[in-house]
Design a protein around this motif. Structure first.
Motif, PDB file in Angstrom:
ATOM      1  N   ARG A  10       0.830  -1.196   0.000  1.00  0.00           N
ATOM      2  CA  ARG A  10       0.000   0.000   0.000  1.00  0.00           C
ATOM      3  C   ARG A  10       0.866   1.248   0.000  1.00  0.00           C
ATOM      4  NH1 ARG A  10      -3.497   1.731   5.138  1.00  0.00           N
ATOM      5  NH2 ARG A  10      -1.466   2.580   5.687  1.00  0.00           N
ATOM      6  N   SER A  12       1.288   5.500   0.046  1.00  0.00           N
ATOM      7  CA  SER A  12       0.616   6.618   0.664  1.00  0.00           C
ATOM      8  C   SER A  12       0.294   7.667  -0.397  1.00  0.00           C
ATOM      9  CB  SER A  12       1.484   7.210   1.778  1.00  0.00           C
ATOM     10  OG  SER A  12       0.756   8.189   2.492  1.00  0.00           O
ATOM     11  N   TYR A  13      -0.142   8.807   0.042  1.00  0.00           N
ATOM     12  CA  TYR A  13      -0.474   9.896  -0.863  1.00  0.00           C
ATOM     13  C   TYR A  13       0.516  11.033  -0.640  1.00  0.00           C
ATOM     14  CZ  TYR A  13      -3.013  10.613   3.540  1.00  0.00           C
ATOM     15  OH  TYR A  13      -3.354  10.682   4.858  1.00  0.00           O
ATOM     16  N   GLU A 201       0.038  10.629   6.420  1.00  0.00           N
ATOM     17  CA  GLU A 201      -1.158  10.365   7.220  1.00  0.00           C
ATOM     18  C   GLU A 201      -1.137  11.133   8.532  1.00  0.00           C
ATOM     19  OE1 GLU A 201       0.805   8.109   5.842  1.00  0.00           O
ATOM     20  OE2 GLU A 201      -0.305   6.382   5.070  1.00  0.00           O
ATOM     21  N   PRO A 214      -4.832   5.954   3.170  1.00  0.00           N
ATOM     22  CA  PRO A 214      -4.661   5.996   1.715  1.00  0.00           C
ATOM     23  C   PRO A 214      -5.723   5.172   0.993  1.00  0.00           C
ATOM     24  CG  PRO A 214      -2.553   5.618   2.794  1.00  0.00           C
ATOM     25  CD  PRO A 214      -3.607   5.505   3.860  1.00  0.00           C
TER      26      PRO A 214
END
Length: 350
Positions: A10, A12-13, A201, A214
């Protein structure tokens, strides 16, 4: 099922911060036209009525239209198109948009899977409009808003937006534009200073007060500070982007910033932890999540007294509720030393 996981994991942004009095104007219009939320805002209802009364009659007319059709949403979405240096640049952009492009910019983003429908709806395709309406049937105002944007003459929508935005900005933003711009920028600078020290986050949680995990379809989070909608954080969607209009931190609201003023959340956390009972609660929750009943037994404490302690810890963002149990916000607890160091190391010589 046997699964061989060869995915990257996964991701993140990316977090982007942007401040502008233009957003403040659009959010001010949104707040002024949202009667139901006035009792929860920092400014009393009388404040908003006075702001409306201060507008010229023609601008008041457009404001009531914005209340009926939710066209403040169009202003916010147009402001996402690019960074605009000032009001004239934004109004020039709005004046130059072709009618179909204006509709496309106005229609809300409802996910990648409906981008084709959003484009077709902007051209007047009734089946596409119906698809958008069905997709957001349960939303508070999207159906009425989409119907209006799809039906109204594009030039009339443009005239309405320009008259409303120019009028509101001239009366309520222009007189304090320099001070407001400095205040909003100061809050952005505070967040940017921590951007290299916090995960994306954690930065979003610190700014907004809420968690945002995310999502596969979201590559970027845009953080926009505001003062008029305090204490609310407003969430919106744009292509590949989640937008959070978040309230400016308390310590950045004063006209003259005291460099020795500690961040509000740091003060709350220190107060919350400055008690033996609350520290014991934190220790219990560090071990595992507990219900109110379980904590009352372990602390040998009346539920009413325990609830008071838990409320203080929640206000300081040190604990949270998950279903019926309290749990420690370990990330926030771990960051307290970072926030304290940032405060102590801040240069106060200027």
């Amino acid at each position: 099922m046997k699964l061989l996981d060869m995915s990257y994991g996964r991701s993140s942004y990316q977090v982007t911060l942007h401040s502008s009095p233009l957003f403040e104007a659009a959010l001010g219009i949104a707040a002024a036209t949202y009667d139901e939320i006035h009792p929860t805002l920092e400014k009393p209802r009388e404040h908003w009525l006075a702001m409306i009364d201060a507008l010229p009659p023609d601008v008041q007319t457009e404001l009531y239209d914005a209340q009926r059709h939710h066209t403040w949403k169009t202003l916010l979405q147009l402001l996402h198109a690019r960074p605009f240096p000032d009001l004239d640049a934004f109004l020039s952009y709005l004046e130059g948009l072709p009618g179909q492009q204006l509709r496309l910019e106005a229609l809300p983003y409802l996910g990648r899977e409906r981008e084709d429908a959003r484009y077709l709806a902007s051209t007047g395709n009734r089946l596409a409009v119906a698809e958008l309406l069905q997709a957001c049937a349960g939303h508070k105002f999207f159906p009425a808003y989409i119907s209006h944007v799809s039906e109204v003459d594009a030039n009339e929508l443009r005239r309405h937006l320009i008259t409303l935005f120019r009028g509101w900005y001239s009366i309520h933003v222009r007189p304090q534009e320099t001070e407001l711009d400095s205040l909003l920028q100061r809050d952005c600078d505070q967040k940017r200073a921590m951007q290299q020290k916090l995960s994306p986050e954690a930065l979003v949680e610190w700014a907004t007060g809420g968690k945002y995990e995310p999502e596969p379809s979201v590559a970027r989070v845009l953080l926009v500070p505001h003062t008029l909608y305090r204490p609310w954080t407003i969430q919106a969607d744009a292509p590949d982007t989640k937008v959070f209009y978040y309230p400016v931190a308390d310590e950045n609201m004063a006209e003259q910033v005291d460099p020795y003023q500690p961040p509000h959340l740091l003060v709350q956390a220190c107060k919350a932890l400055g008690d033996e009972h609350r520290l014991r609660i934190v220790k219990h929750l560090a071990e595992r999540a507990h219900s109110l009943q379980e904590l009352a037994v372990r602390m040998d404490m009346a539920k009413s007294t325990l609830h008071h302690h838990l409320s203080m810890l929640r206000s300081a963002r040190l604990i949270e509720m998950d279903a019926s149990k309290y749990q420690l916000r370990r990330t926030h607890v771990d960051q307290l030393s970072l926030f304290l160091s940032e405060y102590l190391d801040k240069d106060c010589s200027r």
